[in-house]
Each structure stands twice: as C-alpha cells, then as structure tokens.
Design a protein around this motif. Structure first.
Motif, short mmCIF file in Angstrom:
data_model
loop_
_atom_site.label_atom_id
_atom_site.label_comp_id
_atom_site.label_asym_id
_atom_site.label_seq_id
_atom_site.Cartn_x
_atom_site.Cartn_y
_atom_site.Cartn_z
N ALA A 55 0.89 5.33 1.15
CA ALA A 55 0.15 6.15 2.55
C ALA A 55 0.72 7.72 2.06
O ALA A 55 1.70 7.91 1.59
CB ALA A 55 0.52 5.69 3.69
N ARG A 56 -0.24 8.73 2.56
CA ARG A 56 0.24 9.80 2.26
C ARG A 56 1.03 10.33 3.60
O ARG A 56 0.41 10.27 4.73
CB ARG A 56 -0.92 10.83 2.01
CG ARG A 56 -1.60 10.76 0.79
CD ARG A 56 -2.61 11.89 0.38
NE ARG A 56 -3.14 11.50 -1.04
CZ ARG A 56 -3.86 12.06 -1.38
NH1 ARG A 56 -4.53 13.15 -0.65
NH2 ARG A 56 -4.67 12.11 -2.57
N CYS A 62 0.76 -1.29 -0.06
CA CYS A 62 0.03 0.07 -0.02
C CYS A 62 0.78 1.34 0.10
O CYS A 62 1.97 1.09 0.34
CB CYS A 62 -0.89 0.17 1.33
SG CYS A 62 -1.68 -1.33 1.57
N VAL A 113 -4.73 2.52 -5.10
CA VAL A 113 -5.15 1.09 -4.53
C VAL A 113 -4.17 0.19 -3.96
O VAL A 113 -3.14 0.35 -4.77
CB VAL A 113 -6.31 0.37 -5.61
CG1 VAL A 113 -7.27 1.12 -5.89
CG2 VAL A 113 -5.62 -0.11 -6.58
N PHE A 130 -2.33 8.56 6.09
CA PHE A 130 -3.43 7.74 5.90
C PHE A 130 -3.22 7.07 4.44
O PHE A 130 -2.55 7.81 3.49
CB PHE A 130 -4.71 8.74 5.99
CG PHE A 130 -4.69 9.66 5.07
CD1 PHE A 130 -5.38 9.49 3.60
CD2 PHE A 130 -4.52 10.89 5.10
CE1 PHE A 130 -5.46 10.41 2.91
CE2 PHE A 130 -4.33 12.02 4.23
CZ PHE A 130 -5.04 11.82 3.09
N PRO A 131 -3.89 5.82 4.28
CA PRO A 131 -3.65 5.37 2.80
C PRO A 131 -4.12 6.33 1.69
O PRO A 131 -5.02 6.97 1.78
CB PRO A 131 -4.59 4.07 2.89
CG PRO A 131 -4.95 4.08 4.37
CD PRO A 131 -4.96 5.29 5.00
N ASP A 132 -3.25 6.37 0.76
CA ASP A 132 -3.45 7.43 -0.28
C ASP A 132 -4.84 6.84 -1.25
O ASP A 132 -4.98 5.61 -1.75
CB ASP A 132 -2.30 7.22 -1.37
CG ASP A 132 -2.74 8.76 -2.47
OD1 ASP A 132 -3.55 8.70 -2.83
OD2 ASP A 132 -1.73 9.26 -2.55
N PRO A 133 -5.97 7.52 -1.16
CA PRO A 133 -7.10 7.07 -1.56
C PRO A 133 -6.91 6.96 -3.19
O PRO A 133 -7.77 6.33 -3.71
CB PRO A 133 -8.17 8.13 -1.29
CG PRO A 133 -7.44 9.50 -0.91
CD PRO A 133 -5.82 8.88 -0.49
N ASP A 134 -6.07 7.51 -3.88
CA ASP A 134 -5.90 7.60 -5.16
C ASP A 134 -5.11 6.53 -5.68
O ASP A 134 -5.07 6.10 -6.93
CB ASP A 134 -5.22 8.87 -5.86
CG ASP A 134 -6.09 9.93 -5.59
OD1 ASP A 134 -7.13 9.83 -5.44
OD2 ASP A 134 -5.40 11.13 -5.54
#
Ligand code: ADP
Ligand code: MG
Length: 481
Positions: free
Chosen positions: A80-81, A78, A281, A275-279
């Motif tokens: 993350a930002r 994953c 996957v 937080f996980p980068d929503p852009d």
C-alpha cells in the motif's frame, strides 16, 4: 518514591535493512556509504512513467525472519502507499504493507536469569526506507541523500509484553543475533541497519489497561535502548506520583547525558490516506516455496545451543557463548569432528583463540586457523607434550598464520615438554639440592611448598619439564629421604 506500585509495559518496533544487492522495487545498488545520490534511479525517485518491481530476495529474507521467529507466513500479500510529504521521501509516499503484513504472530525467546520468556510479536512487515536529511554538512542548509531511499526493510513489531529495560536489552540482542545468523541484515545499529523505537508506558500493578505511551526514537545502540527505558520509566513514575498526567509524546534520546526530550506531542492517528499501490499487484506466496526456504535455513541459535549441550555435553554457559554467532558454533562442530575433547575445544574457542583475535582486531569468521590445526594443538596438550600456556601463548600465534603440523612445529620451536623420567629427574634433583631450607620445611609438613618446587623445575627447564612427571618425581624424592 514508591516504584514498586508500578509495572513497566514496553513494545518495540525494530527496522532491519535487508542486505539485498538491489533496492526493494528497483535495480539500484543497496549499499551503505556511497557518495551521496549516486545509488538512485528514476524508479526510486518515482519519476513519471516508472514502474516498481518487487525484489524477490527481499520477500525471501522477510520469510526467513518470520520462520526464525515462529510466525505464520501470510501467503497473500499486498503493498500500500502511505502518503505524506517529507523532504527525504522522494515519491511523496512510502510503499509499505499496511493491512497485510507478511508475518503474523510468533515470538522470540529471551532468557532472564536462566528462565525463558517468549516475547510475542504482533507482526513483521516489509516496507521501503526513506532517504536521509543531513543537517550538518553545509552551514545553513539541509542536504538530502537519496541513496538509502528504497532500501528494503522489515519492521518487527512486538506486542506490548516486554516488562523491563533488561528484557528489552535481551530481546534486541537476540534479534540482532538472529538477523546475522540467517544472513539477512548486518545488524549494525550505528550505521542504522538495525533501528529501534521504544514504546513505553507504566501502569499500577494488578491493572490490565494500557497506560498512555511515549515513543522514544533515535536509539542507535542496544545499551541506549536500555538507558532510555530506564530514564523514561523513572520520569513517568515521578510525574504520576506528583499527580500529573502523562501525555502521549514522541521523544528522542540524548546520548550525551542518557536522558530523553520531547520532539512532538503525538498527533492523533495520522491520516496517511493508505491505498493499495496500483502499480504493484497483490502477490501470492506458494506454501511450497516457504518450505523450500525453511530447508535452506541453518539450525537456529537456541536449537543449536541445545544440541551442543546434549550431543557434546557442554554446559549451558559454554553452549550459549558458542552460539553467540553461527561462525563460532560451526567452528566448534568442525573442530569436534577431529577431536573428542569437546570441553577443551569450547575452552580454546572462548579463551585463547578469542582473546588472540581480539588483540589482533581480527574477526572470528575471517581468521585463518583451521579447525584441524586447533584439534591438533589440543591433542598435544592432552598428551602432555606441551603445556597449555605454552600452547596458547607461543604455538597458537605461529600456527594461526601457517596451519603447519602442530606437533612438528612445537618440536621445531623446541616447545615439546620432556616427560622422559631421567631428564626430568635431573632437573628435580637440581632444584631439591639448591633449596635445602625449603626442603626441610616441606618435610616438616608444609606440603603446599610442592607448588614452589614445581615452579622452580619449570623455570630451570624453560617450561619443558612435563608438570605431571615433575610432580610425581618431586614427591618421590622429597618423601624418600
Ligand atoms: P502506533 O500506531 O502508535 O505506531 P501501534 O499500536 O502500532 O502504535 O504499536 C506500536 C508499538 O507500540 C507496538 O510494539 C506496541 O506493542 C506498542 N504499544 C502500543 N501501546 C502501548 C502502550 N500503551 N505501552 C507500551 N507499548 C505500547
Ligand atoms: Mg509506531
């Protein structure tokens, strides 16, 4: 001061820029040294509505490094930002692998006084580089160059298990060799392709708890890492011996006088609001593609070194030197397929050829001498047709540019040694006649003079008299009367 009471504990964080064509999440060029702000596109700058896309090559390169360092490759990954504001960070966050590094554990072997030590890794993760703030281009202003922003990096983090400046030096040398060997990074510390932060602490010998650490940044050469550690260890011991406490700090290295200075007291763990980068996957790496990557990898330096010792009978030293980079090692093996005098090949590569290239400022991997030509030169020397120094000083410089037939070239350059008994005998007789006093001394027992006579024959024949024939004939004539 009693330094022996203390031991040093070091953990290194190394950033390596991956030499992919494009950036980690966008198609703009990943190249050093372009005009400022020409290698950026809206994705790198995170303009509204843009979407990052993962560069597959970068993932492949990180896996390669993991395999080279005996890590476990994590199949579920994953991004993350990591949120913070800094002028050189155009997005306002850096995309990194926070809790899910792609490589876990592993080690890099170093050799300290001939003994192997495994430097254990904590992890290797992928992240993007920031841009660059340039403070000295325009008076009174700081300029920003975003070209570097988005460059793919791997960060290689060791456990706090390095115990001296020398070990740190060897570890970094090995890391630089490895990234070059597997072609993922050019390893250039001056240009910042490879960067190192050193975390350093001391503790009393026999204790196991980690001491307060200091992190030294801006180390742009392996030598400077060593110097910074040496300086820090001494500074910390002096502080503790004076009864003062070490404060957790970030320090910078001053290359002008080999010292370090504080740049900030370490803030308590920063809150980066990861937080996980929503852009992006989460992505899964198929174990079979890891195996496919493993198959494309060259034999690693330590494995090749062992092979050179076992299959070619080279010494530990020669094998190690030849494995400094993969071009030299491959060149050795290519030459060895034409000539079985392996020791001579090693000597030529590490001696005359290397020296010639250094003098010419040429890179080993770009030099034109073909392995078969070198094999031919060595054969001429072994057959006694040309002596070693003539081969190195006269023949090599010509053949390196022409790759012409070694024997024919030596012939046409009039370098072939004469081992014909009659011709050499002529020269030998001449020398004996011209030095009657030395001959008498020799006959009285000063046998060491043989070297002088050989030298005279060499001079007289302009280097063409074969030294073996010369010596045999000299001894024969000098002893017979
Ligand atoms: P941070 O969160 O401050 O970056 P990490 O725990 O991620 O610290 O460790 C960063 C590096 O510092 C690692 O290489 C680790 O081995 C090393 N390290 C951590 N604590 C110490 C210490 N007390 N002394 C020396 N090195 C340390
Ligand atoms: Mg750190």
């Amino acid at each position: 001061m009693d330094y022996s009471k203390y031991e040093t504990v070091i953990g290194l964080e190394v950033h390596a820029q991956l030499q992919t064509n494009s950036k980690l999440f966008s198609g703009d060029a990943n190249r050093f040294g372009g005009q400022p702000n020409t290698q950026i596109n809206p994705i790198t700058l995170a303009h509204p509505g843009t979407l990052p896309k993962i560069n597959k090559k970068a993932i492949e390169y990180a896996i390669k490094m993991g395999l080279a360092c005996h890590c476990t490759i994590e199949t579920l990954n994953c991004f993350a930002r990591k949120n913070y504001f800094y002028p050189d960070l155009p997005k306002g966050y850096q995309i990194s692998q926070h809790t899910t590094p792609i490589c876990i554990g592993g080690y890099v072997s170093v050799f300290i006084a001939g003994t192997e030590k495994k430097i254990h890794l904590n992890r290797i993760h992928i992240e993007e580089d920031a841009g660059k703030s340039i403070h000295d281009a325009v008076d009174g202003f700081t300029c920003i160059d975003y070209n570097r922003a988005g460059t793919p990096l791997i960060e290689i983090v060791t456990e706090p298990c390095i115990q001296s400046a020398e070990e740190a030096f060897q570890y970094l040398t090995e890391i630089r060799k490895l990234v070059r060997w597997i072609d993922i990074c050019d390893g250039n510390m001056e240009e910042g392709s490879l960067r190192c932060d050193a975390n350093i602490s001391i503790r009393l010998k026999g204790t196991t708890e980690l001491g307060t650490k200091v992190e030294v940044k801006n180390l742009n050469s392996i030598r400077n890492v060593k110097k910074a550690i040496e300086f820090e260890v001494e500074r910390m011991i002096r502080l503790v011996e004076k009864g003062e406490t070490i404060v957790q700090q970030t320090r910078s290295f001053d290359a002008a006088n080999d010292t370090t200075f504080a740049i900030r007291e370490k803030e308590e763990a920063n809150d980066y609001r990861y937080f996980p980068d929503p852009d992006l996957v989460p992505f899964f790496i198929n174990p079979s593609s890891i195996e496919a990557i493993r198959k494309t990898m060259p034999a690693l330096p330590n494995a090749l070194k062992e092979k050179l010792q076992q299959e070619y009978g080279l010494s530990d030293y020669d094998a190690h030197q030849l494995c400094e980079d993969k071009y030299t090692a491959a060149y050795f093996e290519a030459t060895a397929s034409y000539n079985r005098n392996f020791k001579a090949i090693a000597n030529w590569l590490l001696g005359p050829l290397k020296q010639y290239l250094n003098e010419q400022g040429q890179d080993f991997n770009q030099q034109p001498l073909l392995p078969i030509t070198l094999a031919g030169i060595i054969q001429l020397v072994d057959e006694g047709k040309i002596n070693f120094s003539t081969a190195a000083n006269k023949l090599l410089p010509v053949l390196i540019n022409t790759n012409a037939h070694p024997a024919a070239t030596a012939e046409s350059m009039n370098l072939i040694q004469v081992s014909d008994q009659n011709a050499v005998a002529d020269w030998v007789q001449h020398v004996i006649k011209s030095m009657p006093e030395k001959v008498t001394e020799y006959k009285k027992g000063k046998k060491g003079l043989i070297g002088l006579f050989v030298g005279e024959v060499k001079k007289l024949s302009k280097g063409k008299a074969d030294p073996k024939t010369t010596t045999t004939l000299l001894e024969k004539f000098l002893n017979e009367k």
